[in-house]
Design an enzyme around this catalytic site. Structure first.
Site, PDB file in Angstrom:
ATOM      1  CG  HIS A  15      58.682  -0.279  -5.340  1.00  0.00           C
ATOM      2  ND1 HIS A  15      59.611   0.091  -4.394  1.00  0.00           N
ATOM      3  CD2 HIS A  15      57.470  -0.228  -4.722  1.00  0.00           C
ATOM      4  CE1 HIS A  15      58.996   0.351  -3.257  1.00  0.00           C
ATOM      5  NE2 HIS A  15      57.695   0.169  -3.428  1.00  0.00           N
ATOM      6  CD  GLU A  16      53.926  -1.183  -5.974  1.00  0.00           C
ATOM      7  OE1 GLU A  16      53.480  -2.016  -5.155  1.00  0.00           O
ATOM      8  OE2 GLU A  16      54.196  -0.008  -5.664  1.00  0.00           O
ATOM      9  CG  HIS A  46      55.850  -3.992  -2.091  1.00  0.00           C
ATOM     10  ND1 HIS A  46      56.501  -3.880  -0.885  1.00  0.00           N
ATOM     11  CD2 HIS A  46      55.768  -2.731  -2.595  1.00  0.00           C
ATOM     12  CE1 HIS A  46      56.798  -2.610  -0.659  1.00  0.00           C
ATOM     13  NE2 HIS A  46      56.375  -1.901  -1.687  1.00  0.00           N
ATOM     14  CD  GLU A  53      57.131   1.017   0.424  1.00  0.00           C
ATOM     15  OE1 GLU A  53      57.577   1.319  -0.707  1.00  0.00           O
ATOM     16  OE2 GLU A  53      56.020   0.488   0.592  1.00  0.00           O
TER      17      GLU A  53
END
Length: 242
Positions: free
Chosen positions: A34-35, A38, A113
């Site tokens: 997930h990061e 980003h 997100e």
């Protein structure tokens, strides 16, 4: 966990010790994915820049408003209050811009997100890793005694929001506990999340959230998993469910 930096190449990924202690390796992998999403999307740069717009609008509104009051006070009795009136109008417009851009910035952070969640599912090819991690993180944050952090928009989950998400489902546990065994099964929890996602109150409250509701993120990951099982989840349509 969160990412910060000025460029993608110079980005730093920070992972809290509590996350490493509470999640298993597969779940940590989902969070890291997930990061990394980003980082790939340069969200830490985009969100920071976009968040500055409402701040500037707010500062302009405050400065102009106080300038209008000061001008009106100094010219009181002289009959020359035109400038003060114009300044107050400008301040009101700036406040409206502040409110609108704040809502747009929040909308953008929620969207980013969701993109990061989808990217994690693609990167790991196991959406349930992140799904399980989000459940644990949301529950852990919901019982954490600390106050919400000012930089919570950069976290994988918003502490303040986690408290609301979990509390609402727990408060209505009897409604969702279909077999009345005192425990919400996976299917019952899924039905609860679907019901919460359709709530008009939740849809309105979501406008002011930095993150999509946890159950909404989990439902999206479930949809991605279904596509994976049928062979419909490809690199060309990673973000189809966002």
């Amino acid at each position: 966990a969160f990412v910060f930096g000025r460029t993608s190449k110079g980005a730093t990924l920070a992972v809290h010790q509590g996350l490493l202690q509470r999640l298993n390796e597969d779940e940590i992998e989902g969070v890291i994915g997930h990061e990394l999403g980003h980082v790939k999307h340069r969200d830490f740069i985009v969100v920071t820049m976009i968040s500055a717009i409402p701040l500037v609008a707010y500062l302009i509104a405050r400065a102009v408003l106080w300038g209008g009051y000061a001008s009106g006070y100094s010219r009181r009795g002289s009959g020359k209050n035109n400038n003060a009136g114009v300044l107050i109008i400008i301040a009101v417009v700036a406040y409206l811009v502040y409110i609108l851009t704040t809502l747009l910035a929040l909308r953008l952070t929620r969207l980013r997100e969701s993109y990061a969640d989808a990217y994690s599912a693609f990167l790991t090819q196991r959406p349930r890793e992140l799904e399980s991690a989000l459940t644990k993180i949301a529950y852990g944050l919901s019982i954490a005694p600390g106050e919400p952090h000012g930089a919570r928009a950069f976290f994988i989950e918003d502490p303040a929001q986690a408290k609301q998400d979990v509390a609402r489902i727990i408060d209505q546990k009897s409604k969702y506990d279909l077999d009345h065994d005192g425990v919400l099964s996976e299917r019952e929890l899924e039905l609860a999340m679907e019901a919460e996602a359709k709530s008009n109150w939740r849809k309105a409250a979501e406008l002011f959230m930095t993150h999509p509701p946890t159950y909404k993120r989990i439902l999206m990951l479930r949809e991605i998993e279904q596509d994976m099982n049928t062979g419909n989840f490809q690199q060309s349509n990673i973000y189809k469910h966002v």
